[in-house]
Write a protein that holds these residues in place. Structure first.
Motif, PDB file in Angstrom:
ATOM      1  N   ASP A  36      22.636  10.283  48.978  1.00  0.00           N
ATOM      2  CA  ASP A  36      23.442   9.574  49.263  1.00  0.00           C
ATOM      3  C   ASP A  36      24.831  10.059  49.785  1.00  0.00           C
ATOM      4  OD1 ASP A  36      21.685   7.586  48.792  1.00  0.00           O
ATOM      5  OD2 ASP A  36      23.055   7.368  47.175  1.00  0.00           O
ATOM      6  N   ILE A  37      25.197   9.154  51.264  1.00  0.00           N
ATOM      7  CA  ILE A  37      26.505   9.620  51.421  1.00  0.00           C
ATOM      8  C   ILE A  37      27.524   8.882  50.931  1.00  0.00           C
ATOM      9  CG2 ILE A  37      28.178   9.062  53.498  1.00  0.00           C
ATOM     10  CD1 ILE A  37      26.025   9.898  55.779  1.00  0.00           C
ATOM     11  N   CYS A 110      31.110   4.682  48.305  1.00  0.00           N
ATOM     12  CA  CYS A 110      31.880   3.691  49.220  1.00  0.00           C
ATOM     13  C   CYS A 110      31.311   3.064  50.123  1.00  0.00           C
ATOM     14  CB  CYS A 110      33.331   4.315  50.232  1.00  0.00           C
ATOM     15  SG  CYS A 110      33.902   5.838  49.129  1.00  0.00           S
ATOM     16  N   PHE A 111      29.814   3.395  49.876  1.00  0.00           N
ATOM     17  CA  PHE A 111      28.604   2.324  51.601  1.00  0.00           C
ATOM     18  C   PHE A 111      28.459   1.609  51.174  1.00  0.00           C
ATOM     19  CE2 PHE A 111      30.205   6.440  53.551  1.00  0.00           C
ATOM     20  CZ  PHE A 111      30.750   5.841  54.564  1.00  0.00           C
ATOM     21  N   TYR A 112      28.784   0.491  50.163  1.00  0.00           N
ATOM     22  CA  TYR A 112      27.714  -0.773  49.384  1.00  0.00           C
ATOM     23  C   TYR A 112      28.020  -1.975  50.122  1.00  0.00           C
ATOM     24  CZ  TYR A 112      32.990  -1.741  48.579  1.00  0.00           C
ATOM     25  OH  TYR A 112      34.512  -1.597  48.493  1.00  0.00           O
ATOM     26  N   ARG A 113      28.513  -1.915  51.474  1.00  0.00           N
ATOM     27  CA  ARG A 113      28.147  -3.124  52.519  1.00  0.00           C
ATOM     28  C   ARG A 113      27.489  -2.688  53.855  1.00  0.00           C
ATOM     29  NH1 ARG A 113      33.808  -5.570  51.497  1.00  0.00           N
ATOM     30  NH2 ARG A 113      34.147  -3.262  52.296  1.00  0.00           N
ATOM     31  N   LYS A 114      26.490  -3.967  53.897  1.00  0.00           N
ATOM     32  CA  LYS A 114      25.753  -3.586  54.614  1.00  0.00           C
ATOM     33  C   LYS A 114      26.779  -4.723  56.058  1.00  0.00           C
ATOM     34  CE  LYS A 114      20.583  -3.693  55.682  1.00  0.00           C
ATOM     35  NZ  LYS A 114      19.401  -3.906  54.622  1.00  0.00           N
ATOM     36  N   VAL A 115      26.412  -4.446  57.111  1.00  0.00           N
ATOM     37  CA  VAL A 115      26.810  -5.349  58.544  1.00  0.00           C
ATOM     38  C   VAL A 115      25.464  -6.256  58.843  1.00  0.00           C
ATOM     39  CG1 VAL A 115      28.149  -5.545  60.413  1.00  0.00           C
ATOM     40  CG2 VAL A 115      29.188  -3.420  59.177  1.00  0.00           C
ATOM     41  N   LYS A 117      24.003  -9.731  61.140  1.00  0.00           N
ATOM     42  CA  LYS A 117      24.676 -10.625  62.252  1.00  0.00           C
ATOM     43  C   LYS A 117      24.190 -11.883  61.174  1.00  0.00           C
ATOM     44  CE  LYS A 117      25.712 -10.557  67.278  1.00  0.00           C
ATOM     45  NZ  LYS A 117      25.856  -9.725  68.537  1.00  0.00           N
ATOM     46  N   LEU A 122      29.642 -11.320  62.706  1.00  0.00           N
ATOM     47  CA  LEU A 122      29.173 -10.053  61.656  1.00  0.00           C
ATOM     48  C   LEU A 122      30.014 -10.469  60.624  1.00  0.00           C
ATOM     49  CD1 LEU A 122      30.186  -7.155  64.680  1.00  0.00           C
ATOM     50  CD2 LEU A 122      27.677  -8.626  63.501  1.00  0.00           C
ATOM     51  N   LEU A 124      29.876  -8.732  56.344  1.00  0.00           N
ATOM     52  CA  LEU A 124      28.662  -7.908  54.544  1.00  0.00           C
ATOM     53  C   LEU A 124      28.260  -8.425  53.713  1.00  0.00           C
ATOM     54  CD1 LEU A 124      32.378  -6.294  54.532  1.00  0.00           C
ATOM     55  CD2 LEU A 124      30.315  -5.814  56.225  1.00  0.00           C
ATOM     56  N   GLY A 127      24.702  -3.913  50.006  1.00  0.00           N
ATOM     57  CA  GLY A 127      23.627  -3.135  50.152  1.00  0.00           C
ATOM     58  C   GLY A 127      23.643  -1.568  50.877  1.00  0.00           C
ATOM     59  N   HIS A 128      23.250  -0.600  50.327  1.00  0.00           N
ATOM     60  CA  HIS A 128      23.039   0.383  50.258  1.00  0.00           C
ATOM     61  C   HIS A 128      22.888   1.404  51.697  1.00  0.00           C
ATOM     62  CE1 HIS A 128      24.642   2.026  46.795  1.00  0.00           C
ATOM     63  NE2 HIS A 128      24.430   0.560  46.045  1.00  0.00           N
TER      64      HIS A 128
ATOM     65  N   SER B  13      33.569 -10.529  52.119  1.00  0.00           N
ATOM     66  CA  SER B  13      31.944 -10.563  53.065  1.00  0.00           C
ATOM     67  C   SER B  13      32.789 -10.165  54.262  1.00  0.00           C
ATOM     68  CB  SER B  13      31.892 -11.441  52.572  1.00  0.00           C
ATOM     69  OG  SER B  13      32.238 -12.933  52.978  1.00  0.00           O
ATOM     70  N   MET B  83      23.154  -0.904  59.737  1.00  0.00           N
ATOM     71  CA  MET B  83      24.923  -0.152  59.823  1.00  0.00           C
ATOM     72  C   MET B  83      25.618  -0.813  58.556  1.00  0.00           C
ATOM     73  SD  MET B  83      27.552  -1.590  62.220  1.00  0.00           S
ATOM     74  CE  MET B  83      26.954  -0.926  64.157  1.00  0.00           C
ATOM     75  N   HIS B  84      26.472   0.217  57.922  1.00  0.00           N
ATOM     76  CA  HIS B  84      27.453  -0.170  56.471  1.00  0.00           C
ATOM     77  C   HIS B  84      28.812   0.303  57.203  1.00  0.00           C
ATOM     78  CE1 HIS B  84      23.590  -0.448  54.434  1.00  0.00           C
ATOM     79  NE2 HIS B  84      22.792   0.883  55.550  1.00  0.00           N
ATOM     80  N   VAL B  85      29.551   0.104  56.091  1.00  0.00           N
ATOM     81  CA  VAL B  85      31.297   0.280  56.347  1.00  0.00           C
ATOM     82  C   VAL B  85      31.803   0.649  54.739  1.00  0.00           C
ATOM     83  CG1 VAL B  85      32.021  -2.088  55.639  1.00  0.00           C
ATOM     84  CG2 VAL B  85      33.157  -0.535  56.771  1.00  0.00           C
TER      85      VAL B  85
END
Lengths: 128, 128
Positions: A36-37, A110-115, A117, A122, A124, A127-128, B13, B83-85
């Motif tokens: 995991d990053i 830190c990357f617990y949200r998905k972008v 559409k 856009l 959030l 989601g990992h 979000s 894609m994640h942020v």
């Protein structure tokens, strides 16, 4: 004649990190076990030295303007497994064993949200 | 009254990427299957849009000063999986399916060298 191939920044065995104009280089932290990053932060040359010397990851805090020994306060230290550099030596990767949460929000990463559409907007979503 | 907790940059979000003064944000590419970190490059808002629109990763080439459709020339495209942020929305992570080599040196990943300390000197050795 210099061996330009093995002397190139991509092939050399010399570690010559290319810091930006602020003296910093991006550092990605990856969990050595799960892959995991965990986060991305910045290092200066002192942070790199300290990380290798102590085997605990140090960054440069841009907001506080000081060396940041990750976990020194929270206990959420990152024990270094290995440090890597990319082809053109302007990004560092640290593989670590993370104690506690990597993220200041208390999450593992830190990357617990998905972008995503939605209707051309856009947004959030968790989601990992 | 605004719900400051869910409105915070960490919990919202709303996707509001924080670009640097050059209008760029670091983007980490990770192989969605193996978990290997392939590379780190930079995106501007157009690169983010194009990546989500085409499902093929686009970056901003700082050296060429132009939008960079990764693999458009080499065929080594990165198909977007997600894609994640990160928490404070200043780093993007793309999980991808990589066609061919991610690195311009022909290697699978740009992080093919390990930083080691030998006799107080930092040197690079092959190693993921």
């Amino acid at each position: 004649m210099a061996d330009t191939k093995s002397d190139s920044i991509e092939e050399t065995s010399a570690f010559t990190p290319r810091f930006n104009e602020a003296g910093l280089i991006p550092a990605i932290a990856q969990d050595a076990m799960t892959g995991d990053i965990l986060m991305m932060a910045w290092m200066n040359s002192e942070a790199i030295e300290k990380t290798l010397e102590t085997q605990e990851v140090h960054y440069w805090s841009r907001s506080r303007g000081e060396l940041w020994h990750k976990g020194a306060t929270s206990g959420h230290i990152q024990t270094l497994v290995s440090m890597h550099v990319d082809c053109d030596q302007d990004v560092v990767l640290v593989k670590v064993t993370q104690t506690g949460a990597a993220c200041h929000t208390g999450r593992d990463t830190c990357f617990y949200r998905k972008v995503t559409k939605d209707d051309d907007r856009l947004t959030l979503k968790p989601g990992h």
